[in-house]
Write an enzyme that holds these catalytic residues in place. Structure first.
Site, short mmCIF file in Angstrom:
data_model
loop_
_atom_site.label_atom_id
_atom_site.label_comp_id
_atom_site.label_asym_id
_atom_site.label_seq_id
_atom_site.Cartn_x
_atom_site.Cartn_y
_atom_site.Cartn_z
N TYR A 74 -20.74 2.76 -5.28
CA TYR A 74 -20.55 1.53 -5.35
C TYR A 74 -21.99 0.88 -5.23
CZ TYR A 74 -15.72 1.62 -6.86
OH TYR A 74 -14.89 1.71 -7.80
N HIS A 129 -10.07 -7.58 -11.35
CA HIS A 129 -10.19 -6.32 -10.66
C HIS A 129 -11.40 -6.51 -9.41
CE1 HIS A 129 -8.86 -4.00 -14.28
NE2 HIS A 129 -7.89 -4.49 -13.69
N GLY A 233 -14.73 -6.24 -25.89
CA GLY A 233 -15.22 -5.23 -25.05
C GLY A 233 -14.36 -4.76 -24.33
N ASP A 261 -15.52 -0.94 -31.99
CA ASP A 261 -14.44 -0.01 -32.48
C ASP A 261 -13.29 -0.67 -32.75
OD1 ASP A 261 -13.04 2.61 -30.79
OD2 ASP A 261 -12.93 2.02 -32.91
N ALA A 281 -20.65 -7.04 -28.99
CA ALA A 281 -20.21 -8.47 -28.60
C ALA A 281 -21.36 -9.33 -28.20
CB ALA A 281 -19.14 -8.56 -27.51
C1 BV8 Z 1 -1.56 -1.27 -10.44
C2 BV8 Z 1 -12.70 -2.03 -10.64
C3 BV8 Z 1 0.35 -1.49 -9.33
C4 BV8 Z 1 -13.04 -0.75 -9.94
C5 BV8 Z 1 -10.75 -1.05 -12.26
C6 BV8 Z 1 0.25 4.94 -16.86
C7 BV8 Z 1 0.32 3.96 -17.96
C8 BV8 Z 1 -0.32 2.87 -17.79
C9 BV8 Z 1 -0.44 2.36 -16.67
C10 BV8 Z 1 -0.70 3.10 -15.54
C11 BV8 Z 1 -0.18 4.55 -15.79
N1 BV8 Z 1 -0.33 5.33 -14.68
C12 BV8 Z 1 -0.89 4.14 -13.78
C13 BV8 Z 1 -1.08 3.12 -14.23
C14 BV8 Z 1 -1.48 1.76 -13.68
C15 BV8 Z 1 -3.01 1.84 -13.64
C16 BV8 Z 1 -3.68 1.91 -15.09
O1 BV8 Z 1 -3.68 1.26 -15.94
N2 BV8 Z 1 -4.16 3.08 -15.32
C17 BV8 Z 1 -4.46 3.54 -16.77
C18 BV8 Z 1 -5.92 4.21 -16.53
C19 BV8 Z 1 -3.58 4.42 -17.63
N3 BV8 Z 1 -3.38 0.47 -13.29
C20 BV8 Z 1 -3.47 0.25 -11.63
O2 BV8 Z 1 -3.45 1.10 -11.04
C21 BV8 Z 1 -3.81 -1.23 -11.41
N4 BV8 Z 1 -2.90 -1.41 -10.26
O3 BV8 Z 1 -1.13 -1.09 -11.58
O4 BV8 Z 1 -0.97 -1.70 -9.16
C22 BV8 Z 1 0.78 -1.87 -8.09
C23 BV8 Z 1 1.53 -3.18 -8.16
C24 BV8 Z 1 2.06 -3.85 -6.70
C25 BV8 Z 1 1.48 -2.95 -5.59
C26 BV8 Z 1 0.82 -1.96 -5.60
C27 BV8 Z 1 0.43 -1.25 -6.68
C28 BV8 Z 1 -5.28 -1.54 -11.30
C29 BV8 Z 1 -6.02 -1.37 -12.05
C30 BV8 Z 1 -7.51 -1.62 -11.68
C31 BV8 Z 1 -8.48 -0.32 -11.51
N5 BV8 Z 1 -9.78 -0.88 -11.41
N6 BV8 Z 1 -12.02 -1.56 -12.03
C32 BV8 Z 1 -14.53 -0.15 -10.53
O5 BV8 Z 1 -14.83 -0.72 -11.44
O6 BV8 Z 1 -15.10 0.62 -10.17
S1 BV8 Z 1 -10.26 -0.45 -13.85
C33 BV8 Z 1 -11.89 -0.32 -14.78
O7 BV8 Z 1 -11.75 0.48 -15.84
C34 BV8 Z 1 -12.35 -1.72 -15.18
O8 BV8 Z 1 -12.24 -2.70 -14.41
C35 BV8 Z 1 -11.57 -1.88 -16.41
O9 BV8 Z 1 -10.41 -2.52 -16.24
C36 BV8 Z 1 -11.34 -0.36 -16.75
C37 BV8 Z 1 -12.54 0.00 -18.07
O10 BV8 Z 1 -11.85 -0.55 -18.98
P1 BV8 Z 1 -12.51 -1.43 -20.14
O11 BV8 Z 1 -13.38 -2.56 -19.48
O12 BV8 Z 1 -11.65 -1.39 -21.32
O13 BV8 Z 1 -13.74 -0.42 -20.47
P2 BV8 Z 1 -13.65 1.03 -21.44
O14 BV8 Z 1 -15.05 1.73 -21.23
O15 BV8 Z 1 -12.47 1.50 -21.16
O16 BV8 Z 1 -13.78 0.26 -22.88
C38 BV8 Z 1 -15.16 -0.09 -23.29
C39 BV8 Z 1 -14.68 -0.94 -24.78
O17 BV8 Z 1 -15.72 -1.61 -24.98
C40 BV8 Z 1 -14.21 0.03 -25.78
O18 BV8 Z 1 -13.21 -0.44 -26.63
C41 BV8 Z 1 -15.60 0.06 -26.74
O19 BV8 Z 1 -15.34 0.38 -28.09
C42 BV8 Z 1 -16.10 -1.33 -26.39
N7 BV8 Z 1 -17.54 -1.52 -26.49
C43 BV8 Z 1 -18.51 -0.48 -26.16
N8 BV8 Z 1 -19.71 -1.28 -26.32
C44 BV8 Z 1 -19.58 -2.46 -26.67
C45 BV8 Z 1 -17.94 -2.77 -26.89
N9 BV8 Z 1 -17.57 -3.68 -27.38
C46 BV8 Z 1 -18.42 -4.73 -27.78
N10 BV8 Z 1 -19.73 -4.80 -27.83
C47 BV8 Z 1 -20.25 -3.61 -27.23
N11 BV8 Z 1 -21.75 -3.59 -27.23
#
Ligand code: BV8
Ligand code: ZN
Length: 294
Positions: A74, A129, A233, A261, A281
């Site tokens: 971090y 987040h 994004g 994408d 974006a």
């Molecule tokens: C919760 C902070 C419950 C930290 C982050 C199974 C199925 C579904 C869900 C779950 C599961 N198992 C567990 C879960 C829940 C889980 C989850 O969703 N897991 C996923 C991985 C399966 N979620 C959680 O745990 C959440 N909490 O559910 O709590 C609860 C309720 C009550 C009481 C107690 C508990 C918490 C989730 C938050 C996690 N923290 N971030 C840190 O940043 O270090 S997540 C982190 O990853 C980011 O914040 C963000 O959300 C995520 C990354 O995603 P994106 O932002 O979409 O980025 P990514 O790289 O994936 O994609 C980039 C995109 O941009 C791509 O599409 C690419 O094509 C595009 N791109 C690239 N370049 C460009 C572009 N677009 C435009 N222009 C460009 N130039």
């Protein structure tokens, strides 16, 4: 690929015609919006998680097991985010937040603080987040939390290499994270009130999202029609953040995707109430949101 090009021009004209009359708009933002500011996205080729599995770093257990490793991660994220500049995409959303003729709010999954630095109205910006620049005390009996932009946070967390954005961006070399040292507890950020270890004010996997933010977003979604959600994004893999897209569709709103994408059928205009603008974006968003007059 004349066809795709033609379809994109058609979608652009249609979107801009429509935008004039869309009064209640939500933006859902992901790491892709900050990509051209030099901050690595989480998935795909330069994935931040590539050299480290997310489970190793962004979970409460990881922090409990090795706070020194997680704090180096971090501290590095804070360092590169402070070096980065908001791009034209951040500024386009900030401008929309100051547009008095509409109701608008941004839900961002990003913790990099760039939308706030771009001048986005704070009251309409939900960092669901958390933020790299919030610190929280880990003691259950202490409620101390603080905004903190210091870099380095402690001597031991000082980042060696200066991330030269221009040069590195050209070579496509994005900052990579390599932890260098075993850190002891007292070398990490400690609470100024009770002396206990502090943690980054971000939401880790398995942790609940800030209830104040969730309530504020629900109020907006329930207090009138939602005409449009801008999905910018994000890979749509993390919940509950990405559940908002479906919610807006259910409320009868349209969807405009800004991503490098995009699915072919969206690009071809074959998905109802869904526009797709393929590209950086930081380029497509300002282009499509240029609000020439009310
Ligand atoms: C919760 C902070 C419950 C930290 C982050 C199974 C199925 C579904 C869900 C779950 C599961 N198992 C567990 C879960 C829940 C889980 C989850 O969703 N897991 C996923 C991985 C399966 N979620 C959680 O745990 C959440 N909490 O559910 O709590 C609860 C309720 C009550 C009481 C107690 C508990 C918490 C989730 C938050 C996690 N923290 N971030 C840190 O940043 O270090 S997540 C982190 O990853 C980011 O914040 C963000 O959300 C995520 C990354 O995603 P994106 O932002 O979409 O980025 P990514 O790289 O994936 O994609 C980039 C995109 O941009 C791509 O599409 C690419 O094509 C595009 N791109 C690239 N370049 C460009 C572009 N677009 C435009 N222009 C460009 N130039
Ligand atoms: Zn404390």
């Amino acid at each position: 690929m004349k066809f795709i090009h033609h379809s994109m021009l058609k979608q652009a004209a249609e979107f801009q015609e429509c935008l004039r009359n869309l009064k209640r708009i939500v933006a859902l933002v992901g790491a892709g919006l900050s990509a051209s500011s030099g901050l690595p996205v989480f998935r795909g080729s330069q994935g931040l998680w590539k050299n480290f599995n997310m489970i190793d770093l962004a979970t409460p257990d990881a922090f409990y097991i090795d706070p020194g490793l997680v704090w180096q991660f971090y501290a590095w994220r804070r360092h590169v985010a402070l070096q980065a500049q908001p791009n034209a995409g951040h500024k386009a959303l900030a401008a929309l937040s100051h547009d008095k003729s509409r109701e608008f709010l941004t839900i961002t999954q990003n913790v990099d603080g760039l939308l706030a630095r771009a001048g986005h109205r704070q009251r309409q910006l939900y960092e669901i987040h958390g933020s790299l620049f919030e610190l929280r005390c880990t003691s259950f009996t202490c409620t101390h939390r603080e905004k903190n932009y210091e870099d380095p946070l402690t001597e031991a967390l000082a980042q060696e290499e200066e991330f030269d954005r221009e040069a590195d961006m050209d070579t496509g070399k994005l900052p990579q994270f390599t932890p260098t040292k075993e850190l002891l507890g007292e070398e990490l950020p400690l609470c100024p009130v009770c002396g206990t270890l502090m943690r980054p004010g971000v939401v880790w996997f398995g942790e609940s999202l800030p209830l104040r933010a969730l309530d504020g977003i629900d109020n907006f979604l329930e207090s009138g029609p939602v005409d449009l959600i801008l999905v910018i994004g994000t890979s749509g893999t993390v919940y509950p953040a990405n559940g908002y897209v479906e919610r807006v569709r259910q409320l009868g709103g349209k969807v405009a995707i800004f991503n490098t994408d995009i699915e072919a059928e969206v690009l071809a205009g074959q998905v109802a109430d869904t526009w797709g603008f393929q590209g950086d974006a930081a380029v497509t968003l300002p282009e499509m949101l240029q609000l020439d007059g009310p």
